[in-house]
Scaffold this motif. Structure first.
Motif, PDB file in Angstrom:
ATOM      1  N   SER A 106     -11.488   6.892  -1.301  1.00  0.00           N
ATOM      2  CA  SER A 106     -11.140   8.299  -1.494  1.00  0.00           C
ATOM      3  C   SER A 106      -9.698   8.385  -1.985  1.00  0.00           C
ATOM      4  CB  SER A 106     -11.323   9.086  -0.197  1.00  0.00           C
ATOM      5  OG  SER A 106     -12.662   9.068   0.228  1.00  0.00           O
ATOM      6  N   ALA A 107      -9.435   7.711  -3.092  1.00  0.00           N
ATOM      7  CA  ALA A 107      -8.075   7.670  -3.623  1.00  0.00           C
ATOM      8  C   ALA A 107      -7.593   9.046  -4.067  1.00  0.00           C
ATOM      9  CB  ALA A 107      -8.004   6.682  -4.790  1.00  0.00           C
ATOM     10  N   VAL A 108      -8.508   9.902  -4.520  1.00  0.00           N
ATOM     11  CA  VAL A 108      -8.122  11.247  -4.948  1.00  0.00           C
ATOM     12  C   VAL A 108      -7.532  12.018  -3.769  1.00  0.00           C
ATOM     13  CG1 VAL A 108      -8.999  13.445  -5.798  1.00  0.00           C
ATOM     14  CG2 VAL A 108      -9.772  11.309  -6.830  1.00  0.00           C
ATOM     15  N   LEU A 109      -8.154  11.908  -2.605  1.00  0.00           N
ATOM     16  CA  LEU A 109      -7.652  12.591  -1.419  1.00  0.00           C
ATOM     17  C   LEU A 109      -6.286  12.042  -1.022  1.00  0.00           C
ATOM     18  CD1 LEU A 109      -7.898  14.455   1.022  1.00  0.00           C
ATOM     19  CD2 LEU A 109      -9.269  12.686   2.155  1.00  0.00           C
ATOM     20  N   TYR A 110      -6.159  10.720  -1.025  1.00  0.00           N
ATOM     21  CA  TYR A 110      -4.863  10.132  -0.658  1.00  0.00           C
ATOM     22  C   TYR A 110      -3.767  10.603  -1.609  1.00  0.00           C
ATOM     23  CZ  TYR A 110      -1.182   6.765   0.248  1.00  0.00           C
ATOM     24  OH  TYR A 110       0.031   6.193   0.535  1.00  0.00           O
ATOM     25  N   ASP A 111      -4.044  10.564  -2.905  1.00  0.00           N
ATOM     26  CA  ASP A 111      -3.031  10.975  -3.882  1.00  0.00           C
ATOM     27  C   ASP A 111      -2.645  12.443  -3.704  1.00  0.00           C
ATOM     28  OD1 ASP A 111      -3.065   8.443  -4.932  1.00  0.00           O
ATOM     29  OD2 ASP A 111      -4.440   8.925  -6.565  1.00  0.00           O
ATOM     30  N   ALA A 112      -3.625  13.286  -3.367  1.00  0.00           N
ATOM     31  CA  ALA A 112      -3.326  14.707  -3.181  1.00  0.00           C
ATOM     32  C   ALA A 112      -2.412  14.920  -1.980  1.00  0.00           C
ATOM     33  CB  ALA A 112      -4.621  15.495  -3.016  1.00  0.00           C
ATOM     34  N   LEU A 113      -2.719  14.254  -0.860  1.00  0.00           N
ATOM     35  CA  LEU A 113      -1.885  14.410   0.324  1.00  0.00           C
ATOM     36  C   LEU A 113      -0.523  13.756   0.140  1.00  0.00           C
ATOM     37  CD1 LEU A 113      -4.559  13.778   3.115  1.00  0.00           C
ATOM     38  CD2 LEU A 113      -3.653  15.965   2.305  1.00  0.00           C
ATOM     39  N   ALA A 114      -0.493  12.611  -0.543  1.00  0.00           N
ATOM     40  CA  ALA A 114       0.790  11.962  -0.817  1.00  0.00           C
ATOM     41  C   ALA A 114       1.644  12.830  -1.734  1.00  0.00           C
ATOM     42  CB  ALA A 114       0.562  10.590  -1.442  1.00  0.00           C
ATOM     43  N   GLY A 115       1.002  13.580  -2.625  1.00  0.00           N
ATOM     44  CA  GLY A 115       1.743  14.492  -3.493  1.00  0.00           C
ATOM     45  C   GLY A 115       2.408  15.607  -2.710  1.00  0.00           C
ATOM     46  N   VAL A 116       1.697  16.155  -1.711  1.00  0.00           N
ATOM     47  CA  VAL A 116       2.284  17.191  -0.871  1.00  0.00           C
ATOM     48  C   VAL A 116       3.426  16.608  -0.040  1.00  0.00           C
ATOM     49  CG1 VAL A 116       1.828  18.863   0.971  1.00  0.00           C
ATOM     50  CG2 VAL A 116       0.112  18.458  -0.803  1.00  0.00           C
ATOM     51  N   TYR A 117       3.236  15.393   0.463  1.00  0.00           N
ATOM     52  CA  TYR A 117       4.277  14.688   1.218  1.00  0.00           C
ATOM     53  C   TYR A 117       5.550  14.569   0.372  1.00  0.00           C
ATOM     54  CZ  TYR A 117       6.348  10.777   3.898  1.00  0.00           C
ATOM     55  OH  TYR A 117       7.185   9.964   4.634  1.00  0.00           O
ATOM     56  N   THR A 118       5.379  14.229  -0.897  1.00  0.00           N
ATOM     57  CA  THR A 118       6.529  14.100  -1.795  1.00  0.00           C
ATOM     58  C   THR A 118       7.142  15.462  -2.104  1.00  0.00           C
ATOM     59  OG1 THR A 118       5.572  12.099  -2.773  1.00  0.00           O
ATOM     60  CG2 THR A 118       7.271  13.242  -4.045  1.00  0.00           C
ATOM     61  N   ASP A 119       6.290  16.463  -2.321  1.00  0.00           N
ATOM     62  CA  ASP A 119       6.801  17.806  -2.631  1.00  0.00           C
ATOM     63  C   ASP A 119       7.684  18.349  -1.513  1.00  0.00           C
ATOM     64  OD1 ASP A 119       5.437  17.693  -4.993  1.00  0.00           O
ATOM     65  OD2 ASP A 119       3.746  18.923  -4.323  1.00  0.00           O
ATOM     66  N   SER A 143      -6.373   5.622  16.565  1.00  0.00           N
ATOM     67  CA  SER A 143      -5.326   4.821  17.182  1.00  0.00           C
ATOM     68  C   SER A 143      -4.551   4.047  16.121  1.00  0.00           C
ATOM     69  CB  SER A 143      -5.941   3.838  18.182  1.00  0.00           C
ATOM     70  OG  SER A 143      -6.773   2.905  17.508  1.00  0.00           O
ATOM     71  N   LEU A 144      -3.415   3.505  16.532  1.00  0.00           N
ATOM     72  CA  LEU A 144      -2.602   2.699  15.621  1.00  0.00           C
ATOM     73  C   LEU A 144      -3.360   1.468  15.171  1.00  0.00           C
ATOM     74  CD1 LEU A 144       0.312   2.605  14.432  1.00  0.00           C
ATOM     75  CD2 LEU A 144       0.893   1.086  16.316  1.00  0.00           C
ATOM     76  N   LEU A 145      -4.179   0.914  16.042  1.00  0.00           N
ATOM     77  CA  LEU A 145      -4.955  -0.281  15.703  1.00  0.00           C
ATOM     78  C   LEU A 145      -6.004   0.014  14.648  1.00  0.00           C
ATOM     79  CD1 LEU A 145      -5.636  -3.257  16.358  1.00  0.00           C
ATOM     80  CD2 LEU A 145      -7.181  -2.414  18.136  1.00  0.00           C
ATOM     81  N   ASP A 146      -6.595   1.207  14.700  1.00  0.00           N
ATOM     82  CA  ASP A 146      -7.696   1.554  13.794  1.00  0.00           C
ATOM     83  C   ASP A 146      -7.219   2.234  12.515  1.00  0.00           C
ATOM     84  OD1 ASP A 146     -10.493   1.594  13.255  1.00  0.00           O
ATOM     85  OD2 ASP A 146     -10.575   3.707  13.795  1.00  0.00           O
ATOM     86  N   ALA A 147      -5.917   2.420  12.367  1.00  0.00           N
ATOM     87  CA  ALA A 147      -5.412   3.126  11.187  1.00  0.00           C
ATOM     88  C   ALA A 147      -5.689   2.362   9.900  1.00  0.00           C
ATOM     89  CB  ALA A 147      -3.910   3.375  11.332  1.00  0.00           C
ATOM     90  N   ASP A 148      -5.759   1.012   9.976  1.00  0.00           N
ATOM     91  CA  ASP A 148      -6.010   0.240   8.753  1.00  0.00           C
ATOM     92  C   ASP A 148      -7.385   0.529   8.170  1.00  0.00           C
ATOM     93  OD1 ASP A 148      -7.325  -0.910  10.850  1.00  0.00           O
ATOM     94  OD2 ASP A 148      -6.819  -2.978  10.328  1.00  0.00           O
ATOM     95  N   ARG A 149      -8.366   0.840   9.023  1.00  0.00           N
ATOM     96  CA  ARG A 149      -9.700   1.183   8.519  1.00  0.00           C
ATOM     97  C   ARG A 149      -9.661   2.488   7.735  1.00  0.00           C
ATOM     98  NH1 ARG A 149     -13.125   4.818  10.027  1.00  0.00           N
ATOM     99  NH2 ARG A 149     -11.958   5.256  11.945  1.00  0.00           N
ATOM    100  N   VAL A 150      -8.949   3.480   8.263  1.00  0.00           N
ATOM    101  CA  VAL A 150      -8.838   4.764   7.576  1.00  0.00           C
ATOM    102  C   VAL A 150      -8.104   4.594   6.251  1.00  0.00           C
ATOM    103  CG1 VAL A 150      -7.989   7.129   7.758  1.00  0.00           C
ATOM    104  CG2 VAL A 150      -8.860   5.958   9.790  1.00  0.00           C
ATOM    105  N   LEU A 151      -7.037   3.826   6.252  1.00  0.00           N
ATOM    106  CA  LEU A 151      -6.267   3.621   5.020  1.00  0.00           C
ATOM    107  C   LEU A 151      -7.071   2.838   3.993  1.00  0.00           C
ATOM    108  CD1 LEU A 151      -2.783   2.881   6.594  1.00  0.00           C
ATOM    109  CD2 LEU A 151      -3.448   4.906   5.300  1.00  0.00           C
ATOM    110  N   ALA A 152      -7.874   1.876   4.443  1.00  0.00           N
ATOM    111  CA  ALA A 152      -8.723   1.142   3.504  1.00  0.00           C
ATOM    112  C   ALA A 152      -9.726   2.072   2.840  1.00  0.00           C
ATOM    113  CB  ALA A 152      -9.441   0.003   4.228  1.00  0.00           C
ATOM    114  N   ASP A 153     -10.254   3.025   3.590  1.00  0.00           N
ATOM    115  CA  ASP A 153     -11.180   3.995   3.014  1.00  0.00           C
ATOM    116  C   ASP A 153     -10.485   4.900   2.006  1.00  0.00           C
ATOM    117  OD1 ASP A 153     -13.930   5.278   3.166  1.00  0.00           O
ATOM    118  OD2 ASP A 153     -12.658   6.999   3.636  1.00  0.00           O
ATOM    119  N   LEU A 154      -9.160   5.032   2.135  1.00  0.00           N
ATOM    120  CA  LEU A 154      -8.396   5.830   1.181  1.00  0.00           C
ATOM    121  C   LEU A 154      -7.870   4.998   0.018  1.00  0.00           C
ATOM    122  CD1 LEU A 154      -6.321   7.966   3.718  1.00  0.00           C
ATOM    123  CD2 LEU A 154      -8.296   8.710   2.389  1.00  0.00           C
TER     124      LEU A 154
END
Length: 545
Positions: A106-119, A143-154
């Motif tokens: 879901s790279a489109v979602l990540y890029d959209a949220l990262a864009g707001v983060y930058t704005d 959890s912090l341990l499971d965050a890598d799974r969410v980021l991989a999906d992004l």
């Protein structure tokens, strides 16, 4: 006989065509497409092979493994005719392995949220791991341990667990929250009025059995007995977060407002701040401290003070009110009301010099609020009667008195409560000449924005339950939630949609990383009109561009 041929075009691309030979003459049957790189060439070759094979002629499977060479782009020829094949016999017979999808994201979602983060300017922290943890908290709190799974999906390669843990420590050592708070204030000041701020508190519980210096068992609106902390949140008029703080779980809510207001005012050098809070913050010490610091306040008043504040009204008009009626009067800072004389029909106009022992009180009556309060009182009366009849509840309900002969209904208290139904009182130190009663009421009505921000932090961002143990980890967790809340409120403001609906619309848009013709390439998803409009609202461009 038909075959696949590759031809160099005038634009420098490689055209993939299907040609055949009939009676010794060659002709093009179909132009499949033009490729500009190896991946596109692989896809076109696979498509041409499917068209060439079709289903009209079967093949005898001898179980032989035939090596598949990689098809290369056709170089620019020195001179070529229409049916010349620069690749020669090998080019005509070259085939490639079928393309395969390596992964989707879901790279489109990540890029959209990262864009707001930058704005919002948060990239000034220069910490990509912190940014990824914030975005993971927005998309799927875990959890912090499971965050890598969410980021991989992004579509992100997550840092190691040890690096993520060091980021939490760096968040505290580097004072990330102070920097985020300054950036939030700059954003709020540029887009709205920050002279009026809303404040409220909540509790976050822990799945732990023992208390420590921070995590304490205290008053819980959910009647939990787990250790907890008190979290205070200061937002602007639209609910955008400005400051967050946490205290021991057994600390009184009234003791939190002055420290967070003082920290906010000192950080941004504000001398004339208007603070709006609910009745839970009403205490003589709080109001005195805010007033002495030069700040003004609008705080909800408890209905128990209505008989004192409205003594003149009750004497001259009884308990009759009209829908929308507003009474601008006085309330004592402590003790009895010395400024309001019930012998006078007219209500006094508050002035800080004329009435130094009183604050200004604004009371309003609503027929809708009366109906709601009356319904609540009836339900409480029924629970009280049930308790008196022997149906013992978990705790003693309201309007029940204990006598030597047993439990009885407190008719006087019930009648007094019904008399005050529909009334809402506010206490302020803003003179009538500066802010009329209607604007005092409308300013307090905005308090629901901070409650909505708390609901977002608890539900969408899942700020609780907390599994951190040390104070620095708890503070770092709250900093991530605070940053994510700022992004979520910005997303909501730009799109007019809740964060949950935005995630539901953008997360299914999957970018695909494929391997074709020995080349790996990521292809963006197809976007419909709704997705285009949503990305435009978020300030993002079409990912295909």
């Amino acid at each position: 006989m038909a075959w696949i041929r590759r031809v160099r075009t005038a634009s420098g691309a490689t055209a993939v065509q299907i040609a055949e030979s009939v009676d010794g003459r060659r002709r093009i049957v179909r132009h499949v497409g033009s490729a500009h790189d190896g991946a596109e060439l692989g896809l076109l070759m696979a498509q041409a092979r499917q068209l060439l094979e079709g289903d009209a002629q079967g093949e005898l499977d001898l179980g032989l493994s035939i090596p598949v060479p990689r098809a290369a782009m056709v170089p620019a020829p020195s001179a070529a005719t229409l049916f010349d094949d620069p690749a020669g016999p090998v080019g005509r017979r070259a085939v490639v392995a079928a393309p395969q999808v390596l992964r989707t994201s879901s790279a489109v979602l990540y890029d959209a949220l990262a864009g707001v983060y930058t704005d919002l300017g948060f990239d000034a922290l220069g910490d990509e791991v912190f940014r990824d943890l914030v975005i993971a908290r927005l998309v799927e709190p875990t959890s912090l341990l499971d965050a890598d799974r969410v980021l991989a999906d992004l579509g992100r390669v997550s840092a190691s667990l040890s690096t993520r843990s060091r980021t939490l420590r760096r968040c505290q050592d580097g004072a990330y929250r102070d920097q985020i708070a300054k950036l939030c204030f700059q954003h709020a000041r540029a887009s709205a009025d920050v002279s009026l701020c809303l404040y409220d508190v909540t509790t976050l519980h822990f799945e732990a059995a023992d208390e420590d210096a921070l995590r304490k068992v205290g008053y819980s609106k959910e009647r939990r007995v787990d250790p907890q902390i008190i979290v205070g949140l200061l937002v602007d008029r639209g609910g955008f977060p400005l400051e967050i703080g946490c205290w021991e779980g057994n600390k009184a809510e009234t003791h939190t407002i002055v420290p967070i207001i003082e920290a906010f005012a000192a950080r941004h050098q504000i001398n004339d701040l208007v603070v709006v809070a609910d009745a839970g913050m009403l205490s003589a010490a709080n109001l005195k401290a805010l007033d002495e610091a030069g700040h003004t306040f609008i705080v909800g008043s408890k209905n128990a003070k209505a008989p004192i504040d409205l003594a003149s009204h009750f004497r001259w008009h009884g308990d009759a009110f009209t829908d929308g009626q507003v009474i601008d009067t006085l309330t004592p800072k402590a003790g009895k009301n010395k400024g309001n004389d019930p012998a006078l029909r007219a209500e006094p106009v508050w002035d800080p010099e004329q009435y130094p022992t009183s604050w200004r009180a604004v009371w309003s009556y609503s027929a809708r609020r009366f109906a709601r309060d009356n319904k609540t009182l009836t339900a409480q009366e029924n629970r009280a009667k049930a308790a008196i009849e022997g149906n013992k509840p978990a705790r003693t309900p309201r309007f029940v008195k204990t006598r030597t002969d047993g439990l009885v209904l407190d008719d006087a208290a019930l009648a007094r409560a019904r008399r005050l139904a529909g009334l809402k009182g506010l206490v302020t130190n803003i003179p009538t000449t500066v802010l009329p009663a209607s604007e005092v009421i409308s300013s307090y009505a905005d308090l629901w924005h901070v409650e909505q921000s708390f609901r977002m932090s608890k539900s969408d961002l899942r700020a609780r339950p907390l599994f951190a143990r040390r104070r620095d980890s708890i503070e770092a967790h709250l900093t991530i939630v605070f940053t994510a809340l700022a992004i979520a409120r910005t997303v909501q403001a730009r799109t007019g949609l809740s964060l949950r609906r935005v995630l539901r619309q953008l997360r299914p848009l999957r970018s695909a990383t494929i391997e074709a013709n020995g080349t790996i390439r990521t292809l963006p998803p197809a976007l419909g009109p709704d997705e285009h409009a949503l990305l435009n609202d978020l300030g993002q461009t079409d990912p295909r561009h």
